[in-house]
Design a protein around this motif. Structure first.
Motif, PDB file in Angstrom:
ATOM      1  N   LYS A   1       7.378   2.898 -16.333  1.00 42.31           N
ATOM      2  CA  LYS A   1       7.934   2.584 -17.650  1.00 42.31           C
ATOM      3  C   LYS A   1       9.396   2.156 -17.588  1.00 42.31           C
ATOM      4  CE  LYS A   1       8.151   4.442 -22.343  1.00 42.31           C
ATOM      5  NZ  LYS A   1       7.821   5.612 -23.211  1.00 42.31           N
ATOM      6  N   LYS A   2      10.199   2.813 -16.772  1.00 45.16           N
ATOM      7  CA  LYS A   2      11.635   2.542 -16.752  1.00 45.16           C
ATOM      8  C   LYS A   2      12.061   1.649 -15.592  1.00 45.16           C
ATOM      9  CE  LYS A   2      12.938   6.743 -19.226  1.00 45.16           C
ATOM     10  NZ  LYS A   2      13.790   7.978 -19.219  1.00 45.16           N
ATOM     11  N   ASP A   3      11.108   1.042 -14.883  1.00 44.82           N
ATOM     12  CA  ASP A   3      11.452   0.181 -13.756  1.00 44.82           C
ATOM     13  C   ASP A   3      12.192  -1.070 -14.213  1.00 44.82           C
ATOM     14  OD1 ASP A   3      10.560   1.580 -11.519  1.00 44.82           O
ATOM     15  OD2 ASP A   3       8.507   0.859 -11.739  1.00 44.82           O
ATOM     16  N   LYS A   4      13.163  -1.484 -13.403  1.00 44.61           N
ATOM     17  CA  LYS A   4      13.804  -2.783 -13.552  1.00 44.61           C
ATOM     18  C   LYS A   4      13.271  -3.653 -12.427  1.00 44.61           C
ATOM     19  CE  LYS A   4      18.242  -5.092 -14.227  1.00 44.61           C
ATOM     20  NZ  LYS A   4      19.729  -4.953 -14.230  1.00 44.61           N
ATOM     21  N   VAL A   5      12.633  -4.782 -12.771  1.00 43.01           N
ATOM     22  CA  VAL A   5      11.768  -5.514 -11.843  1.00 43.01           C
ATOM     23  C   VAL A   5      12.280  -6.930 -11.629  1.00 43.01           C
ATOM     24  CG1 VAL A   5       9.400  -6.269 -11.401  1.00 43.01           C
ATOM     25  CG2 VAL A   5       9.808  -4.174 -12.722  1.00 43.01           C
ATOM     26  N   ILE A   6      12.248  -7.371 -10.361  1.00 47.02           N
ATOM     27  CA  ILE A   6      12.547  -8.764 -10.046  1.00 47.02           C
ATOM     28  C   ILE A   6      11.589  -9.232  -8.955  1.00 47.02           C
ATOM     29  CG2 ILE A   6      14.355  -8.218  -8.329  1.00 47.02           C
ATOM     30  CD1 ILE A   6      15.873 -10.718  -9.518  1.00 47.02           C
ATOM     31  N   ASP A   7      11.126 -10.467  -9.079  1.00 46.76           N
ATOM     32  CA  ASP A   7      10.203 -11.089  -8.130  1.00 46.76           C
ATOM     33  C   ASP A   7      10.952 -12.187  -7.396  1.00 46.76           C
ATOM     34  OD1 ASP A   7       7.596 -11.762  -6.978  1.00 46.76           O
ATOM     35  OD2 ASP A   7       7.683 -13.543  -8.257  1.00 46.76           O
ATOM     36  N   ILE A   8      10.933 -12.172  -6.055  1.00 48.52           N
ATOM     37  CA  ILE A   8      11.601 -13.214  -5.286  1.00 48.52           C
ATOM     38  C   ILE A   8      10.552 -14.110  -4.634  1.00 48.52           C
ATOM     39  CG2 ILE A   8      13.684 -11.848  -4.957  1.00 48.52           C
ATOM     40  CD1 ILE A   8      12.826 -11.171  -2.157  1.00 48.52           C
ATOM     41  N   CYS A   9      10.936 -15.368  -4.381  1.00 49.31           N
ATOM     42  CA  CYS A   9       9.986 -16.398  -3.941  1.00 49.31           C
ATOM     43  C   CYS A   9       8.892 -16.537  -5.010  1.00 49.31           C
ATOM     44  CB  CYS A   9       9.381 -16.080  -2.589  1.00 49.31           C
ATOM     45  SG  CYS A   9      10.584 -15.802  -1.279  1.00 49.31           S
ATOM     46  N   SER A  10       9.322 -16.741  -6.245  1.00 49.15           N
ATOM     47  CA  SER A  10       8.465 -16.532  -7.407  1.00 49.15           C
ATOM     48  C   SER A  10       7.526 -17.689  -7.714  1.00 49.15           C
ATOM     49  CB  SER A  10       9.346 -16.245  -8.639  1.00 49.15           C
ATOM     50  OG  SER A  10       8.636 -15.548  -9.605  1.00 49.15           O
ATOM     51  N   GLY A  11       7.722 -18.849  -7.086  1.00 58.64           N
ATOM     52  CA  GLY A  11       6.810 -19.959  -7.322  1.00 58.64           C
ATOM     53  C   GLY A  11       6.774 -20.369  -8.783  1.00 58.64           C
ATOM     54  N   ASN A  12       5.571 -20.479  -9.330  1.00 54.99           N
ATOM     55  CA  ASN A  12       5.419 -20.888 -10.733  1.00 54.99           C
ATOM     56  C   ASN A  12       5.363 -19.694 -11.690  1.00 54.99           C
ATOM     57  OD1 ASN A  12       2.884 -19.934 -10.048  1.00 54.99           O
ATOM     58  ND2 ASN A  12       1.751 -21.639 -10.963  1.00 54.99           N
ATOM     59  N   GLY A  13       5.872 -18.548 -11.219  1.00 54.03           N
ATOM     60  CA  GLY A  13       5.994 -17.391 -12.106  1.00 54.03           C
ATOM     61  C   GLY A  13       4.748 -16.559 -12.265  1.00 54.03           C
ATOM     62  N   VAL A  14       3.792 -16.696 -11.367  1.00 54.62           N
ATOM     63  CA  VAL A  14       2.527 -15.977 -11.534  1.00 54.62           C
ATOM     64  C   VAL A  14       2.725 -14.463 -11.438  1.00 54.62           C
ATOM     65  CG1 VAL A  14       1.900 -16.289  -9.084  1.00 54.62           C
ATOM     66  CG2 VAL A  14       0.125 -15.782 -10.785  1.00 54.62           C
ATOM     67  N   ILE A  15       3.570 -13.983 -10.524  1.00 52.26           N
ATOM     68  CA  ILE A  15       3.748 -12.539 -10.388  1.00 52.26           C
ATOM     69  C   ILE A  15       4.409 -11.937 -11.634  1.00 52.26           C
ATOM     70  CG2 ILE A  15       4.818 -10.692  -9.032  1.00 52.26           C
ATOM     71  CD1 ILE A  15       2.388 -11.968  -7.690  1.00 52.26           C
ATOM     72  N   PRO A  16       5.514 -12.508 -12.159  1.00 53.37           N
ATOM     73  CA  PRO A  16       6.035 -11.968 -13.423  1.00 53.37           C
ATOM     74  C   PRO A  16       4.997 -11.937 -14.540  1.00 53.37           C
ATOM     75  CG  PRO A  16       7.691 -13.358 -12.417  1.00 53.37           C
ATOM     76  CD  PRO A  16       6.446 -13.508 -11.585  1.00 53.37           C
ATOM     77  N   LEU A  17       4.151 -12.963 -14.625  1.00 48.96           N
ATOM     78  CA  LEU A  17       3.109 -12.963 -15.645  1.00 48.96           C
ATOM     79  C   LEU A  17       2.124 -11.817 -15.419  1.00 48.96           C
ATOM     80  CD1 LEU A  17       2.414 -16.787 -16.007  1.00 48.96           C
ATOM     81  CD2 LEU A  17       3.224 -15.268 -17.832  1.00 48.96           C
ATOM     82  N   LEU A  18       1.682 -11.643 -14.177  1.00 47.70           N
ATOM     83  CA  LEU A  18       0.740 -10.564 -13.881  1.00 47.70           C
ATOM     84  C   LEU A  18       1.354  -9.195 -14.162  1.00 47.70           C
ATOM     85  CD1 LEU A  18      -0.704 -11.947 -10.515  1.00 47.70           C
ATOM     86  CD2 LEU A  18      -1.938 -11.803 -12.689  1.00 47.70           C
ATOM     87  N   LEU A  19       2.617  -9.026 -13.780  1.00 52.95           N
ATOM     88  CA  LEU A  19       3.261  -7.720 -13.963  1.00 52.95           C
ATOM     89  C   LEU A  19       3.579  -7.440 -15.422  1.00 52.95           C
ATOM     90  CD1 LEU A  19       5.699  -7.574 -10.901  1.00 52.95           C
ATOM     91  CD2 LEU A  19       3.343  -6.741 -11.083  1.00 52.95           C
ATOM     92  N   SER A  20       3.712  -8.501 -16.233  1.00 57.06           N
ATOM     93  CA  SER A  20       4.011  -8.287 -17.660  1.00 57.06           C
ATOM     94  C   SER A  20       2.905  -7.506 -18.352  1.00 57.06           C
ATOM     95  CB  SER A  20       4.224  -9.630 -18.362  1.00 57.06           C
ATOM     96  OG  SER A  20       2.991 -10.337 -18.517  1.00 57.06           O
ATOM     97  N   TYR A  21       1.704  -7.568 -17.783  1.00 62.66           N
ATOM     98  CA  TYR A  21       0.536  -6.859 -18.319  1.00 62.66           C
ATOM     99  C   TYR A  21       0.650  -5.349 -18.109  1.00 62.66           C
ATOM    100  CZ  TYR A  21      -4.518  -5.760 -18.698  1.00 62.66           C
ATOM    101  OH  TYR A  21      -5.736  -5.235 -19.038  1.00 62.66           O
ATOM    102  N   LYS A  22       1.516  -4.939 -17.172  1.00 59.03           N
ATOM    103  CA  LYS A  22       1.599  -3.531 -16.780  1.00 59.03           C
ATOM    104  C   LYS A  22       2.679  -2.744 -17.517  1.00 59.03           C
ATOM    105  CE  LYS A  22      -0.349  -3.920 -12.145  1.00 59.03           C
ATOM    106  NZ  LYS A  22      -0.215  -3.452 -10.748  1.00 59.03           N
ATOM    107  N   GLY A  23       3.444  -3.400 -18.358  1.00 61.32           N
ATOM    108  CA  GLY A  23       4.518  -2.703 -19.051  1.00 61.32           C
ATOM    109  C   GLY A  23       5.175  -3.614 -20.066  1.00 61.32           C
ATOM    110  N   ASN A  24       6.272  -3.157 -20.623  1.00 64.56           N
ATOM    111  CA  ASN A  24       6.975  -3.926 -21.653  1.00 64.56           C
ATOM    112  C   ASN A  24       8.404  -4.288 -21.263  1.00 64.56           C
ATOM    113  OD1 ASN A  24       4.852  -3.855 -23.676  1.00 64.56           O
ATOM    114  ND2 ASN A  24       5.278  -1.665 -23.821  1.00 64.56           N
TER     115      ASN A  24
END
Length: 241
Positions: A42-65
């Motif tokens: 819940k309180k994680d601060k998250v960053i994705d590196i080598c992010s490409g077209n943003g697929v990982i941020p999109l997938l992780l957005s499903y896991k929290g707010n």
């Protein structure tokens, strides 16, 4: 919203859409595996590196707010990611930085994030059978950043005790584990991914902890396909929920 040669693909479980372009970049099963493997609290601060077209941020957005950031060097992929975020009405939560991962030391204060995710270029620069398209070469080969660059960036970004989640080729497992420890990110959890029961492992998923204690948990193997060529129940869960 879409430009030449682009299409909208579905992330079915997450009920999201993502802009893809085979001439530039399309995510693989490895991205889905990494998105599932990463644990977001819940309180994680998250960053994705080598992010490409943003697929990982999109997938992780499903896991929290929480807000999720991404770093990608190729401007066209950053643009695609930003438009995907906007299409899904997530542009207020998901952010992309267009920069070289080796520049994080100048642009980010140290120890700001509790989670870093990374789907890095897998293949060494001089490896045979390189992709011919330049964008594909950059995404898949260590041309602009190497494994150690990604791990040093993760070390800079992570808080003490922060977690790195990475996907890589099984053949480079020793490189990954060695470079993680060299970057003071202790490997803590490892999953070997197999396409089928009778094949060699093709992918690894690894979690590391910055300044963590030694001790590696090796989880049960993950199989993408059943003997009949259909997706395994575990893979169906990742795709469809």
């Amino acid at each position: 919203m879409l430009k030449d040669n682009e299409r909208l693909d579905s992330l079915i479980k997450e009920n999201l859409k993502i802009i893809q372009n085979d001439d530039v970049f399309s995510f693989s099963t490895d991205a889905l595996l990494l998105g599932d493997f990463a644990e977001i609290r819940k309180k994680d601060k998250v960053i994705d590196i080598c992010s490409g077209n943003g697929v990982i941020p999109l997938l992780l957005s499903y896991k929290g707010n929480q807000p999720i950031e991404g770093i990608e060097i190729q401007p066209q992929l950053v643009d695609m990611a930003q438009r995907s975020f906007k299409y899904n009405q997530l542009d207020g939560r998901l952010y992309m930085h267009q920069m070289d991962v080796k520049s994080v030391f100048q642009h980010f204060k140290p120890s700001q994030y509790s989670v870093v995710t990374c789907n890095p270029p897998y293949f060494k620069e001089n490896q045979l059978h390189q992709h011919q398209k330049e964008a594909h070469k950059i995404a898949r080969h260590e041309i602009l950043c190497k494994l150690e660059d990604c791990l040093m960036a993760a070390r800079h970004l992570l808080k003490q005790g922060g977690r790195l989640y990475m996907v890589h080729r099984a053949e480079r497992m020793m490189d990954v584990l060695t470079e993680m420890r060299r970057a003071n990110i202790e490997p803590k959890r490892l999953t070997l991914v197999y396409s089928k029961l009778d094949r060699d492992a093709q992918t690894i998923l690894v979690e590391g902890r910055k300044s963590g204690n030694q001790g590696l948990d090796i989880t049960p193997p993950f199989y993408i396909y059943q003997k009949d060529g259909m997706y395994s129940e575990e893979m169906k869960g990742i795709y469809y929920g």
